[in-house]
Structure formats: structure tokens, C-alpha cells
Design a protein around this motif. Structure first.
Motif, mmCIF file in Angstrom:
data_model
loop_
_atom_site.group_PDB
_atom_site.id
_atom_site.type_symbol
_atom_site.label_atom_id
_atom_site.label_comp_id
_atom_site.label_asym_id
_atom_site.label_seq_id
_atom_site.Cartn_x
_atom_site.Cartn_y
_atom_site.Cartn_z
ATOM 1 N N PRO A 186 -3.700 1.148 12.320
ATOM 2 C CA PRO A 186 -3.482 -0.009 13.199
ATOM 3 C C PRO A 186 -3.566 -1.359 12.508
ATOM 4 O O PRO A 186 -2.942 -2.317 12.955
ATOM 5 C CB PRO A 186 -4.586 0.140 14.255
ATOM 6 N N LYS A 187 -4.300 -1.454 11.414
ATOM 7 C CA LYS A 187 -4.464 -2.742 10.736
ATOM 8 C C LYS A 187 -3.447 -2.949 9.616
ATOM 9 O O LYS A 187 -3.480 -3.974 8.939
ATOM 10 C CB LYS A 187 -5.880 -2.859 10.177
ATOM 11 N N GLU A 188 -2.565 -1.972 9.426
ATOM 12 C CA GLU A 188 -1.555 -2.066 8.375
ATOM 13 C C GLU A 188 -0.191 -1.788 8.996
ATOM 14 O O GLU A 188 0.107 -0.659 9.353
ATOM 15 C CB GLU A 188 -1.851 -1.079 7.240
ATOM 16 N N HIS A 189 0.637 -2.817 9.120
ATOM 17 C CA HIS A 189 1.925 -2.705 9.792
ATOM 18 C C HIS A 189 2.808 -1.664 9.107
ATOM 19 O O HIS A 189 3.016 -1.705 7.899
ATOM 20 C CB HIS A 189 2.650 -4.048 9.806
ATOM 21 N N GLY A 190 3.308 -0.742 9.894
ATOM 22 C CA GLY A 190 4.258 0.239 9.385
ATOM 23 C C GLY A 190 3.664 1.329 8.529
ATOM 24 O O GLY A 190 4.412 2.129 7.959
ATOM 25 N N CYS A 191 2.343 1.422 8.415
ATOM 26 C CA CYS A 191 1.713 2.409 7.538
ATOM 27 C C CYS A 191 1.229 3.616 8.329
ATOM 28 O O CYS A 191 0.714 3.488 9.449
ATOM 29 C CB CYS A 191 0.536 1.795 6.787
ATOM 30 N N SER A 195 7.405 -6.782 11.087
ATOM 31 C CA SER A 195 6.261 -5.935 11.381
ATOM 32 C C SER A 195 6.442 -5.168 12.681
ATOM 33 O O SER A 195 6.036 -4.012 12.794
ATOM 34 C CB SER A 195 4.985 -6.778 11.440
ATOM 35 N N THR A 196 7.074 -5.794 13.680
ATOM 36 C CA THR A 196 7.279 -5.115 14.966
ATOM 37 C C THR A 196 8.219 -3.934 14.808
ATOM 38 O O THR A 196 7.974 -2.842 15.323
ATOM 39 C CB THR A 196 7.852 -6.105 15.997
ATOM 40 N N GLU A 197 9.302 -4.129 14.066
ATOM 41 C CA GLU A 197 10.276 -3.065 13.874
ATOM 42 C C GLU A 197 9.673 -1.886 13.117
ATOM 43 O O GLU A 197 9.880 -0.732 13.485
ATOM 44 C CB GLU A 197 11.489 -3.605 13.122
ATOM 45 N N SER A 198 8.905 -2.160 12.079
ATOM 46 C CA SER A 198 8.318 -1.071 11.311
ATOM 47 C C SER A 198 7.247 -0.342 12.125
ATOM 48 O O SER A 198 7.058 0.870 11.965
ATOM 49 C CB SER A 198 7.719 -1.599 10.003
ATOM 50 N N THR A 199 6.560 -1.060 13.018
ATOM 51 C CA THR A 199 5.551 -0.414 13.863
ATOM 52 C C THR A 199 6.206 0.537 14.845
ATOM 53 O O THR A 199 5.722 1.654 15.076
ATOM 54 C CB THR A 199 4.729 -1.478 14.617
ATOM 55 N N VAL A 200 7.335 0.121 15.440
ATOM 56 C CA VAL A 200 8.064 0.996 16.356
ATOM 57 C C VAL A 200 8.626 2.197 15.610
ATOM 58 O O VAL A 200 8.583 3.339 16.085
ATOM 59 C CB VAL A 200 9.188 0.219 17.057
ATOM 60 N N ALA A 201 9.146 1.959 14.401
ATOM 61 C CA ALA A 201 9.741 3.042 13.621
ATOM 62 C C ALA A 201 8.701 4.099 13.259
ATOM 63 O O ALA A 201 8.989 5.294 13.297
ATOM 64 C CB ALA A 201 10.374 2.470 12.353
ATOM 65 N N ARG A 202 7.495 3.691 12.907
ATOM 66 C CA ARG A 202 6.482 4.689 12.548
ATOM 67 C C ARG A 202 6.063 5.494 13.779
ATOM 68 O O ARG A 202 5.750 6.682 13.669
ATOM 69 C CB ARG A 202 5.274 4.026 11.897
#
Length: 291
Positions: free
Chosen positions: A108-113, A140-147
């Protein structure tokens, strides 16, 4: 083109692989995988295929290590296993089975990880390895949704792979019905104004619709962009699903504005009437509220 390229790079490509039509384009189904936003940014793509040697979803990532600088890897999700490959050479660097996937989590503290733990079975030692990836490209929003999409797909394939190992085959019940997931008796409103009896199962990765003993469609939760309740019927609920308009056939007529217009996301509504619930401990409550 992705379909054809990964067919040739597959680690277990069959000797008599089916030829790929050079004029065919990859099908993108938002209800079964990554959404339209990732396709446009080349962050990840979904390839329509039922051959286990071909990837169903492809992600551009950075593999992170505590003792060295991160390096790019293409992470490909197949039906029963997933691989990493060198994006420059296409060489497969690692392969893991979903059945060996012990833990999976978003950081949660690392975007997209994401952090994965897989069991190593090649040497028979039963040890495990932790893998850390960061999805590349986009904000960051896009990578969060992608993960979230990627983890949902991995969880789905893990359940389905477990079903296959337990003897699931032709004529066997779907994998999703072999788990104690909440299920709901419902009717789906068709475009002709009629209602079709269905069963909705709330799996950990998405909402699964069955007619009889056959899976009709799966809505991965990240593709459900909105939910509406009907005012004139206490059992009605509308799910708004993110979908992608299909690309025109190669060589076919192009609409005004070119193909970019055809790739825009649309949110059609799917109307269901939930009549009852089979959720453990529900006490026979309102099915729509439980869902």
C-alpha cells in the motif's frame, strides 16, 4: 502481433501450433482482464487465447531486488503458470506455477508494487522465493489499478489451476462452484426485455455468472466502475462495466477520427434481479443487499 510473438517465445510451445492469422487483431475483453486504460499506455495488454502456451495478460514491470538495481521484466500470465522474460531479447527468465503461489499482496505504501511468494519445486526442497515487482508506465493511479487487475487475474487462475489438478475436466463442475463462495439466485435482463435465470457467485477475484453448470462471464471487480439500485423493484441491481470498443478489422473501413475513437472505454449497464442468497450466515436476508 502480441499473440504471434508470444506464441513463438512460449517456453512450452507445441510442435504443431495452430497458425495465427496475420490479419487478425488481438481481442480485448475488459470483463475478463485489464481495462482499456492500460492498453492505451502499453502498460499491460490482454490477449484473447485459450491455448495455455499463450499469455492471457501481459504486464511491463520492473523486478526489484534489495541487493541490486531493479531491471525491466515482462510478466506474462498464462492459464496455469506465469513467466518473466527479458523485454529486449524475449528470453524467458523464470516460470512459476499458480499452484505454487503461496502469498500475494499489494504494497500500500509503494505505488504499483506487489510482493509474491512462490514455492520452489524443481529441486524438491520445498523452499520458497519472494518476488517484488513494480508495474511500469503511467501515473500512480494507473499503476495501482493495474496491479489490482493483475492480482485478481492471478488469484482467478490459481483457483482454476487447483480445480484442474483435482480432476476437473470436460463435464466437471466449474472451479468456482467447488469453493464455499457466496452465491445468489438471480435473473438477468436481456436486451429483448426477457429475463434469464442465472446464478451469481461472488468469488475473491470477481463476480461470476453461471447458467446451469456453465460459466457465462466473469466480471473482475476492477472492471465494475459503478453500481445502481432500481427504485421500482427491490431486487434489481445494475452493474456498470468498463469495456473497450473493438478495433476495426485490418484493411476494413475506419470511422471518423481513426481507431483511437474505437478504443475509448464504455460503461454499459447489466441489470440483474437478485431473488435469494445462499451466503452462509445470511439468515435468508435480502439477496440484493447481501450481494
Amino acid at each position: 502481433e502480441l499473440h504471434r510473438a508470444h506464441h513463438s517465445l512460449s517456453p512450452r510451445r507445441k510442435a504443431k501450433a495452430a497458425p495465427v492469422d496475420a490479419g487478425a487483431s488481438a481481442d480485448v475483453a475488459a470483463t475478463n482482464g485489464p481495462s482499456a486504460g492500460g492498453i492505451g499506455s502499453q502498460q499491460h495488454a490482454l490477449v484473447g487465447s485459450t491455448d495455455d502456451d499463450l499469455p492471457l495478460a501481459i504486464y511491463s514491470t520492473t523486478k526489484l531486488r534489495s541487493w541490486r538495481t531493479g531491471y525491466p521484466r515482462t510478466l506474462s500470465l498464462h492459464r496455469t503458470y506465469f513467466t518473466t522474460s527479458d523485454p529486449d531479447s524475449g528470453e524467458i527468465t523464470n516460470e512459476w506455477s499458480y499452484t505454487g503461489l503461496r502469498q500475494w499482496m499489494a504494497l500500500p505504501k509503494e505505488h504499483g508494487c506487489i510482493l509474491l511468494e512462490v514455492v520452489e519445486t524443481k529441486d524438491g526442497g520445498g523452499g520458497s522465493t519472494k518476488l517484488k515487482f513494480k508495474l511500469r508506465g503511467g501515473d500512480s493511479t494507473e499503476s495501482t489499478v493495474a496491479r489490482a487487475e493483475m492480482l485478481a487475474l492471478m488469484l482467478r487462475y490459481k483457483y482454476e489451476s487447483s480445480h484442474q489438478q483435482q480432476g476437473g475436466g470436460i463435464g466437471a463442475s466449474p472451479a468456482v462452484t467447488r469453493h464455499n463462495f457466496p452465491s445468489f439466485v438471480a435473473e438477468r435482463q436481456t436486451r429483448h426485455g426477457t429475463r434469464t435465470p442465472v446464478t451469481l457467485i461472488a468469488a475473491p477475484y470477481g463476480l461470476v455468472e453461471l447458467v446451469g453448470n456453465r460459466v457465462i462471464r466473469t466480471y473482475v471487480y476492477t472492471t465494475i466502475v459503478g453500481v445502481s439500485l432500481t427504485a421500482d423493484d427491490p431486487s434489481g441491481v445494475v452493474f456498470h462495466i468498463a469495456e473497450v470498443r473493438p478495433k476495426p478489422a485490418v484493411g476494413g473501413p475506419r470511422p471518423p477520427g481513426g481507431t483511437q475513437q474505437q478504443q475509448q472505454s464504455v460503461h454499459p449497464g447489466r441489470l440483474y434481479f437478485v431473488t435469494s442468497t445462499q451466503r452462509p450466515g445470511s439468515g435468508g436476508g435480502n439477496g440484493r443487499s447481501d450481494l
